[in-house]
Design a protein around this motif. Structure first.
Motif, PDB file in Angstrom:
ATOM      1  N   SER A 280     -11.328  12.259 -23.695  1.00 20.20           N
ATOM      2  CA  SER A 280     -10.690  11.015 -23.273  1.00 20.20           C
ATOM      3  C   SER A 280     -11.530  10.458 -22.133  1.00 20.20           C
ATOM      4  N   PHE A 281     -11.463   9.138 -21.945  1.00 15.66           N
ATOM      5  CA  PHE A 281     -12.362   8.465 -21.019  1.00 15.66           C
ATOM      6  C   PHE A 281     -11.587   7.512 -20.117  1.00 15.66           C
ATOM      7  N   SER A 282     -11.978   7.428 -18.844  1.00 16.92           N
ATOM      8  CA  SER A 282     -11.440   6.407 -17.943  1.00 16.92           C
ATOM      9  C   SER A 282     -12.579   5.929 -17.046  1.00 16.92           C
ATOM     10  N   TYR A 283     -12.550   4.644 -16.697  1.00 14.17           N
ATOM     11  CA  TYR A 283     -13.653   4.011 -15.962  1.00 14.17           C
ATOM     12  C   TYR A 283     -13.189   3.526 -14.610  1.00 14.17           C
ATOM     13  N   THR A 284     -14.027   3.763 -13.594  1.00 17.92           N
ATOM     14  CA  THR A 284     -13.794   3.254 -12.254  1.00 17.92           C
ATOM     15  C   THR A 284     -15.031   2.497 -11.810  1.00 17.92           C
ATOM     16  N   SER A 285     -14.850   1.242 -11.391  1.00 15.73           N
ATOM     17  CA  SER A 285     -15.959   0.431 -10.912  1.00 15.73           C
ATOM     18  C   SER A 285     -16.091   0.575  -9.410  1.00 15.73           C
ATOM     19  N   LEU A 286     -17.316   0.762  -8.959  1.00 15.40           N
ATOM     20  CA  LEU A 286     -17.624   0.859  -7.532  1.00 15.40           C
ATOM     21  C   LEU A 286     -18.542  -0.312  -7.189  1.00 15.40           C
ATOM     22  N   GLY A 287     -17.950  -1.441  -6.858  1.00 15.71           N
ATOM     23  CA  GLY A 287     -18.718  -2.659  -6.607  1.00 15.71           C
ATOM     24  C   GLY A 287     -19.431  -2.632  -5.275  1.00 15.71           C
ATOM     25  N   PHE A 288     -20.151  -3.699  -5.019  1.00 21.75           N
ATOM     26  CA  PHE A 288     -20.924  -3.834  -3.779  1.00 21.75           C
ATOM     27  C   PHE A 288     -20.348  -4.910  -2.870  1.00 21.75           C
ATOM     28  N   ASP A 289     -19.076  -5.258  -3.055  1.00 22.89           N
ATOM     29  CA  ASP A 289     -18.464  -6.327  -2.272  1.00 22.89           C
ATOM     30  C   ASP A 289     -18.591  -6.108  -0.764  1.00 22.89           C
ATOM     31  N   SER A 290     -18.481  -4.864  -0.324  1.00 23.24           N
ATOM     32  CA  SER A 290     -18.502  -4.588   1.123  1.00 23.24           C
ATOM     33  C   SER A 290     -19.882  -4.780   1.741  1.00 23.24           C
ATOM     34  N   VAL A 291     -20.927  -4.910   0.912  1.00 22.16           N
ATOM     35  CA  VAL A 291     -22.281  -5.102   1.447  1.00 22.16           C
ATOM     36  C   VAL A 291     -22.825  -6.492   1.168  1.00 22.16           C
ATOM     37  N   ASP A 292     -22.021  -7.349   0.557  1.00 18.66           N
ATOM     38  CA  ASP A 292     -22.464  -8.736   0.309  1.00 18.66           C
ATOM     39  C   ASP A 292     -22.434  -9.552   1.566  1.00 18.66           C
TER      40      ASP A 292
END
Length: 186
Positions: free
Chosen positions: A174-186
């Motif tokens: 089974s699979f689950s996805y978590t996104s780790l964006g770069f919003d805090s460094v923009d």
């Protein structure tokens, strides 16, 4: 049937049932499956060019629509008999839709059984399993669309890193996805 040339830019090797198979992609619309078992005097045998099929447009996390585009491969990786291919829509340059990581299970004869498409970020460009096959890191390039616009609106798709958690990678996963964006460094 797809008529792409021999592909070897991005490859992974799976050993199963005493055979070795090379799964290759060169950024096209098919995954090339080659039996590459010894002896070394025997040339690899192309078994199949597996088409990825039509792409989807993600409207919301739970809704996707076919947009008439096809999937184009960006990367391929394997853990045991679990094979993963990073795909982006062929119309990314104009519509900039999210990509998927498509998971398959390799059989002893080299055929692949589809398991699941996991929706990830924009333009997944690189994928890698951890040493236990329980996680995959996804580098989403987030390249801008042509002229940075979609229908006259300025759009620059964000790059990101994502983690796919994989439960039971050697069985029924089974699979689950978590996104780790770069919003805090923009």
């Amino acid at each position: 049937p797809p008529t792409e040339n021999f592909q070897s830019e991005i490859s992974t090797v799976v050993s199963v049932g005493g055979q070795k198979y090379t799964f290759s992609s060169g950024g096209g619309s098919t995954l090339q499956i080659t039996r590459s078992t010894a002896p070394a005097t025997t040339a690899p045998v192309l078994l199949e060019r597996l088409p990825y099929g039509n792409a989807i447009t993600t409207v919301s996390p739970s809704t996707t629509l076919s947009n008439g585009a096809t999937w184009v491969s960006q990367a391929v990786a394997s853990y045991g008999t679990l094979v993963a291919v990073a795909l982006s829509p062929s119309d990314y340059g104009t519509l900039g839709g999210r990509g998927v990581v498509r998971f398959y299970r390799a059989a002893a004869d080299g055929t692949l059984s589809f398991l699941k498409d996991v929706v990830v970020g924009y333009l997944p460009d690189s994928i890698a399993f951890n040493s236990t096959g329980t996680q995959m890191v996804v580098a989403n390039e987030g390249e801008p669309t042509t002229n940075y616009t979609i229908d006259g609106v300025e759009v620059d798709r964000p790059g990101s890193i994502g983690i796919i958690d994989i439960r039971n990678p050697l069985g029924v996963p089974s699979f689950s996805y978590t996104s780790l964006g770069f919003d805090s460094v923009d």
